[in-house]
Design a protein around this motif. Structure first.
Motif, PDB file in Angstrom:
ATOM      1  N   GLY A  66      -3.855   4.495  -1.191  1.00  0.00           N
ATOM      2  CA  GLY A  66      -3.115   4.543  -2.445  1.00  0.00           C
ATOM      3  C   GLY A  66      -3.162   3.146  -3.061  1.00  0.00           C
ATOM      4  N   LEU A  67      -2.519   3.001  -4.205  1.00  0.00           N
ATOM      5  CA  LEU A  67      -2.466   1.700  -4.877  1.00  0.00           C
ATOM      6  C   LEU A  67      -1.004   1.358  -5.147  1.00  0.00           C
ATOM      7  CD1 LEU A  67      -3.913  -0.685  -6.286  1.00  0.00           C
ATOM      8  CD2 LEU A  67      -3.921   0.705  -8.383  1.00  0.00           C
ATOM      9  N   GLY A  68      -0.551   0.284  -4.540  1.00  0.00           N
ATOM     10  CA  GLY A  68       0.828  -0.141  -4.769  1.00  0.00           C
ATOM     11  C   GLY A  68       0.995  -0.784  -6.131  1.00  0.00           C
ATOM     12  N   ASP A  69       2.215  -0.828  -6.628  1.00  0.00           N
ATOM     13  CA  ASP A  69       2.476  -1.397  -7.964  1.00  0.00           C
ATOM     14  C   ASP A  69       2.132  -2.880  -8.028  1.00  0.00           C
ATOM     15  OD1 ASP A  69       5.486   0.636  -8.382  1.00  0.00           O
ATOM     16  OD2 ASP A  69       3.336   1.089  -8.654  1.00  0.00           O
ATOM     17  N   ASP A  70       2.052  -3.518  -6.870  1.00  0.00           N
ATOM     18  CA  ASP A  70       1.675  -4.946  -6.818  1.00  0.00           C
ATOM     19  C   ASP A  70       0.215  -5.112  -6.403  1.00  0.00           C
ATOM     20  OD1 ASP A  70       3.198  -5.599  -3.520  1.00  0.00           O
ATOM     21  OD2 ASP A  70       1.795  -4.059  -4.263  1.00  0.00           O
ATOM     22  N   GLY A  71      -0.517  -4.000  -6.376  1.00  0.00           N
ATOM     23  CA  GLY A  71      -1.923  -4.071  -6.003  1.00  0.00           C
ATOM     24  C   GLY A  71      -2.159  -4.001  -4.509  1.00  0.00           C
ATOM     25  N   HIS A  72      -1.120  -3.741  -3.731  1.00  0.00           N
ATOM     26  CA  HIS A  72      -1.325  -3.652  -2.275  1.00  0.00           C
ATOM     27  C   HIS A  72      -2.039  -2.360  -1.919  1.00  0.00           C
ATOM     28  CE1 HIS A  72       2.549  -1.272  -1.960  1.00  0.00           C
ATOM     29  NE2 HIS A  72       1.843  -0.679  -1.013  1.00  0.00           N
ATOM     30  N   ILE A  73      -2.695  -2.408  -0.767  1.00  0.00           N
ATOM     31  CA  ILE A  73      -3.330  -1.228  -0.207  1.00  0.00           C
ATOM     32  C   ILE A  73      -2.927  -1.169   1.258  1.00  0.00           C
ATOM     33  CG2 ILE A  73      -5.299  -0.855  -1.759  1.00  0.00           C
ATOM     34  CD1 ILE A  73      -6.019  -2.757   1.323  1.00  0.00           C
TER      35      ILE A  73
END
Ligand code: 6PG
Length: 242
Positions: free
Chosen positions: A140-147
């Motif tokens: 997925g893609l976190g709102d802060d760009g994390h994976i």
């Protein structure tokens, strides 16, 4: 080796996204030799995909006894905790399949985080006999760009030797276990699933913004011998330029 360029497919809605993602899982399984190694993602987006894979008409198309399920990350909570990524998969997918329990490689989130990470790292080494090359990793893609649970500017994101580590999140559940970047970039296929208007801004930054080193971990996903496929719905894609 040249990096494969990421491919982007925009689907009309979350239902079409789940169907297309299920088709991609099937395609990856068919491309696998004997066993099919799949790392599941957490969060909420993959729920529809797991329900689609568990549906009788689709489940019958996968040879589940040769499927080995891992997780890209896990929250350090018991497996029956509402925040558990394993619980999400169990309720929407595993409980509906005849997959051998030995094929389910759960991250022991109920254990002390560093111990859980070390055990998962050991299981990956024992199973793959070295650097894991997953047939497919879902992200997925976190709102802060994390994976997975690789968050910006964290030691876990910098890890280049271990295959799984303890990481800390800026939001609860704080303690996580995650695959590391070398494992994700060793995959044969990485499939991003991004859905909803709330992801539009971060998706544009990741796909169309300048490369910003550790600011956006999702930009670091470049398998040297693998393909990256972005499946997004129109709501998430609404700010993209093309
Ligand atoms: C987790 C996930 C995480 C997730 C993104 C997107 O454990 O939370 O692995 O990386 O994929 O945060 O989450 P949503 O799908 O809920 O937007």
């Amino acid at each position: 080796m040249t990096d494969s360029r990421p491919s982007l497919r925009v689907l009309p809605d979350a239902g079409a996204l789940a169907q297309t993602a299920a088709d991609e899982v099937l395609r990856a399984a068919q491309a696998a030799n004997d066993r099919f190694t799949l790392a599941l993602s957490g969060g909420s987006t993959p729920k529809h995909l797991y329900q689609r894979l568990a549906a009788a008409d689709f489940a019958a198309r996968l040879d589940w006894p040769r499927v080995h399920l891992f997780w890209g990350d896990e929250r350090c909570v018991p497996p029956d905790d509402p925040a558990s990524n394993y619980r999400l998969a169990r309720e929407t997918l595993l409980d509906h399949l005849s997959i051998p329990s030995v094929n389910i490689h759960r991250i022991p989130g109920e254990q002390e985080p560093a111990q859980a990470a070390a055990r998962y790292d050991r299981r990956l080494r024992d199973f793959f006999g070295g650097l894991p090359r997953f047939d497919l990793i879902l992200l997925g893609l976190g709102d802060d760009g994390h994976i997975a649970s690789l968050f910006p500017h964290t030691p876990a994101l910098q890890e280049r030797h271990r295959y799984a580590v303890h990481s800390t999140a800026p939001v609860p559940p704080i303690h996580r276990v995650t695959l590391t970047l070398p494992v994700i970039n060793a995959a044969a296929r990485v499939l991003f699933l991004v859905s909803g208007a709330g992801k539009a801004a971060i998706l544009r930054r990741v796909l169309e913004g300048e490369a910003t080193a550790d600011d956006l971990p999702a930009q670091l996903i470049r398998p040297a011998r693998g393909e990256v496929i972005w499946l997004v719905d129109e709501s998430a894609a609404r700010l993209l330029s093309h």
